[in-house]
Enzyme design. Structure first.
Site, PDB file in Angstrom:
ATOM      1  N   GLY A 118       0.820  -1.209   0.000  1.00 43.05           N
ATOM      2  CA  GLY A 118       0.000   0.000   0.000  1.00 43.05           C
ATOM      3  C   GLY A 118       0.852   1.256   0.000  1.00 43.05           C
ATOM      4  O   GLY A 118       2.086   1.195  -0.085  1.00 43.05           O
ATOM      5  N   PHE A 119       0.187   2.378   0.140  1.00 39.70           N
ATOM      6  CA  PHE A 119       0.874   3.672   0.108  1.00 39.70           C
ATOM      7  C   PHE A 119       1.929   3.769   1.224  1.00 39.70           C
ATOM      8  O   PHE A 119       3.137   3.823   0.953  1.00 39.70           O
ATOM      9  CB  PHE A 119      -0.193   4.775   0.192  1.00 39.70           C
ATOM     10  CG  PHE A 119       0.299   6.094   0.674  1.00 39.70           C
ATOM     11  CD1 PHE A 119       1.382   6.711   0.063  1.00 39.70           C
ATOM     12  CD2 PHE A 119      -0.323   6.737   1.745  1.00 39.70           C
ATOM     13  CE1 PHE A 119       1.842   7.948   0.521  1.00 39.70           C
ATOM     14  CE2 PHE A 119       0.129   7.965   2.204  1.00 39.70           C
ATOM     15  CZ  PHE A 119       1.211   8.561   1.600  1.00 39.70           C
ATOM     16  N   ASP A 138      -4.599 -12.765   1.954  1.00 44.74           N
ATOM     17  CA  ASP A 138      -5.631 -11.958   2.609  1.00 44.74           C
ATOM     18  C   ASP A 138      -5.501 -12.172   4.121  1.00 44.74           C
ATOM     19  O   ASP A 138      -5.594 -13.316   4.596  1.00 44.74           O
ATOM     20  CB  ASP A 138      -7.002 -12.449   2.095  1.00 44.74           C
ATOM     21  CG  ASP A 138      -8.146 -11.625   2.641  1.00 44.74           C
ATOM     22  OD1 ASP A 138      -8.030 -11.090   3.763  1.00 44.74           O
ATOM     23  OD2 ASP A 138      -9.175 -11.528   1.942  1.00 44.74           O
ATOM     24  N   THR A 166     -11.571  -7.273   7.902  1.00 44.07           N
ATOM     25  CA  THR A 166     -10.118  -7.064   7.797  1.00 44.07           C
ATOM     26  C   THR A 166      -9.571  -6.555   9.131  1.00 44.07           C
ATOM     27  O   THR A 166      -8.539  -7.027   9.608  1.00 44.07           O
ATOM     28  CB  THR A 166      -9.801  -6.083   6.654  1.00 44.07           C
ATOM     29  OG1 THR A 166     -10.125  -6.717   5.420  1.00 44.07           O
ATOM     30  CG2 THR A 166      -8.341  -5.670   6.631  1.00 44.07           C
ATOM     31  N   LYS A 219       1.767 -13.967  19.007  1.00 45.27           N
ATOM     32  CA  LYS A 219       1.705 -14.723  20.275  1.00 45.27           C
ATOM     33  C   LYS A 219       2.496 -16.022  20.130  1.00 45.27           C
ATOM     34  O   LYS A 219       3.290 -16.386  21.002  1.00 45.27           O
ATOM     35  CB  LYS A 219       0.233 -15.013  20.573  1.00 45.27           C
ATOM     36  CG  LYS A 219      -0.032 -15.828  21.787  1.00 45.27           C
ATOM     37  CD  LYS A 219      -1.550 -15.937  21.995  1.00 45.27           C
ATOM     38  CE  LYS A 219      -1.857 -17.039  22.979  1.00 45.27           C
ATOM     39  NZ  LYS A 219      -2.915 -17.919  22.501  1.00 45.27           N
ATOM     40  N   TYR A 247     -14.836   1.542   9.430  1.00 38.71           N
ATOM     41  CA  TYR A 247     -13.402   1.846   9.584  1.00 38.71           C
ATOM     42  C   TYR A 247     -13.108   2.303  11.016  1.00 38.71           C
ATOM     43  O   TYR A 247     -12.231   1.743  11.677  1.00 38.71           O
ATOM     44  CB  TYR A 247     -13.018   2.927   8.571  1.00 38.71           C
ATOM     45  CG  TYR A 247     -11.552   3.289   8.555  1.00 38.71           C
ATOM     46  CD1 TYR A 247     -10.597   2.411   8.048  1.00 38.71           C
ATOM     47  CD2 TYR A 247     -11.113   4.530   9.025  1.00 38.71           C
ATOM     48  CE1 TYR A 247      -9.244   2.753   8.014  1.00 38.71           C
ATOM     49  CE2 TYR A 247      -9.770   4.880   8.991  1.00 38.71           C
ATOM     50  CZ  TYR A 247      -8.836   3.993   8.483  1.00 38.71           C
ATOM     51  OH  TYR A 247      -7.507   4.340   8.447  1.00 38.71           O
ATOM     52  N   LYS A 294     -11.223  -0.064  13.562  1.00 37.25           N
ATOM     53  CA  LYS A 294      -9.897   0.242  14.145  1.00 37.25           C
ATOM     54  C   LYS A 294      -9.964   0.294  15.661  1.00 37.25           C
ATOM     55  O   LYS A 294      -9.009  -0.083  16.347  1.00 37.25           O
ATOM     56  CB  LYS A 294      -9.388   1.586  13.606  1.00 37.25           C
ATOM     57  CG  LYS A 294      -8.910   1.536  12.166  1.00 37.25           C
ATOM     58  CD  LYS A 294      -7.553   0.839  12.035  1.00 37.25           C
ATOM     59  CE  LYS A 294      -7.047   0.960  10.610  1.00 37.25           C
ATOM     60  NZ  LYS A 294      -5.766   0.276  10.397  1.00 37.25           N
TER      61      LYS A 294
END
Ligand code: NAD
Ligand code: UDP
Length: 314
Positions: free
Chosen positions: A11-12, A57, A91, A104, A144, A148
């Protein structure tokens, strides 16, 4: 030489992080399913014998031998994360559980790239890490924001219950080369619009604020947090230079002087935070980290990436 797993490494931010870790002399295993990125972001790293790209994934269990994990995998643009909201939650939740289970099992350190979005539409300004936030749990951004927040919960529960060594970074709006031109976030949108003489689309009246951080500063902050033994976080990683979106649009236009673009105002988006600015006292004091790249400088470093994207697609 460490072997470091970077989820979302194509990704970015992940591609810049992978590059920095390789430059430092580490091996990088980049795990990505290209949900919100392009292979081109890391194509220049494929020749490096210390870089491995694995299409996977993170919602599925994983087993890679490594010494540390940076867990970035998650779409970050509202356009992408709202496209398939249930998958965004999956995700964040299943992906974090899989990554934490790996940490772990291997007894290794794992860092989460959380977000300023955990503060929602903040009523405290600027936002310190102690602020618990103001998030609408049923709105279109919740997949999102709440995703998070739950990822942070999982990190802290694995830390308390299983003694997993965690780090949690709360990243504020970050920009720079390799944020995809069609990503949908404001800086890439405005630069692409200005370069193509299209209208600059401000959502609402443009009085909402954001504080923009150049990607190199962000990567330095993430590495400083991972390598610091004294804190698990959460730690804000952002640049406190705050602009209204209208001011920001004007700065973009000033830096692309040949543009014929004009600002237009489009309808405001639901639950759009009205203000955002990090309090970075903690990062300054504990990590001895602070951003170095002023906004206009970072913009000047970013525009050529979009210019060359356009000339390559002609
Ligand atoms: P990005 O969309 O460019 O990168 C995310 C990467 O994760 C992409 O390569 C994507 O393909 C991958 N990914 C998504 N879902 C996946 C899955 N299920 N399995 C494997 N790979 C998957 O976004 P970014 O801006 O580079 O953001 C990276 C991280 O930083 C994200 O966790 C994001 O929430 C966080 N963050 C970014 C910002 C910002 O302003 N850029 C701000 C706050 C937090
Ligand atoms: N925004 C805008 N025009 C665009 C894209 C975004 O005015 O073409 C606004 C958006 O409504 C928000 C701000 O810019 O107020 C930052 O948006 P972005 O999606 O980059 O990040 P986030 O909202 O997640 O902070």
């Amino acid at each position: 030489m460490k072997t470091i797993l970077v989820t979302g490494g194509a990704g970015f931010i992940g591609s810049h992080l992978s590059e920095s870790l390789l430059t430092r002399g580490d091996r990088v295993i980049c795990v990505d399913n290209f949900y919100s990125s392009q292979r081109e972001n890391v194509s220049h790293l494929l020749e490096n014998p210390n870089f491995r790209l694995i299409e996977h994934d993170v919602t599925l269990p994983m087993m890679f031998e490594c010494d540390e994990i940076y867990h970035l995998a998650c779409p970050a643009s509202p356009v992408y994360y709202q496209h398939n909201p249930v998958y965004t939650v999956r995700t964040n939740v299943s992906g974090s559980i899989n990554v934490l289970d790996l940490a772990k099992k291997l007894r290794i350190k794992v860092l989460l790239t959380s977000t300023s979005e955990v503060y929602g539409d903040p009523e405290v300004h600027p936002q310190p890490e102690t602020y618990v936030g103001h998030v609408n749990p049923i709105g279109p951004r919740a997949c999102y924001d709440e995703g998070k927040r739950c990822a942070e919960t999982l990190f802290f529960d694995y830390h308390r219950e299983y003694n997993v060594d965690i780090r949690v970074a709360r990243i504020f709006n970050t920009y720079g080369p390799r944020m995809h031109p069609d990503d949908g976030r404001v800086i890439s949108n405005f630069i692409m619009q200005a370069l193509q003489h299209q209208p600059i689309t401000i959502n609402g009246d443009g009085s909402q604020t954001r504080s923009f951080q150049y990607v190199d500063d962000c990567v330095r902050g993430l590495i400083a947090l991972m390598d610091n033994a004294d804190i698990v976080g959460p730690v804000n990683i952002g640049n406190p230079e705050e602009y209204t979106i209208k001011e920001m649009a004007e700065i973009v236009l000033k830096n692309i002087p040949q543009t014929q673009s004009k600002i237009v105002f489009t309808p405001a988006v639901v639950d759009d935070p009205k203000q955002r600015k990090p309090d970075i006292t903690l990062a300054r004091n504990i990590l001895q980290w602070s951003p170095k790249v002023p906004f206009e400088n970072g913009l000047k470093r970013s525009i050529p990436y979009y210019r060359s994207f356009l000339s390559n697609t002609k």
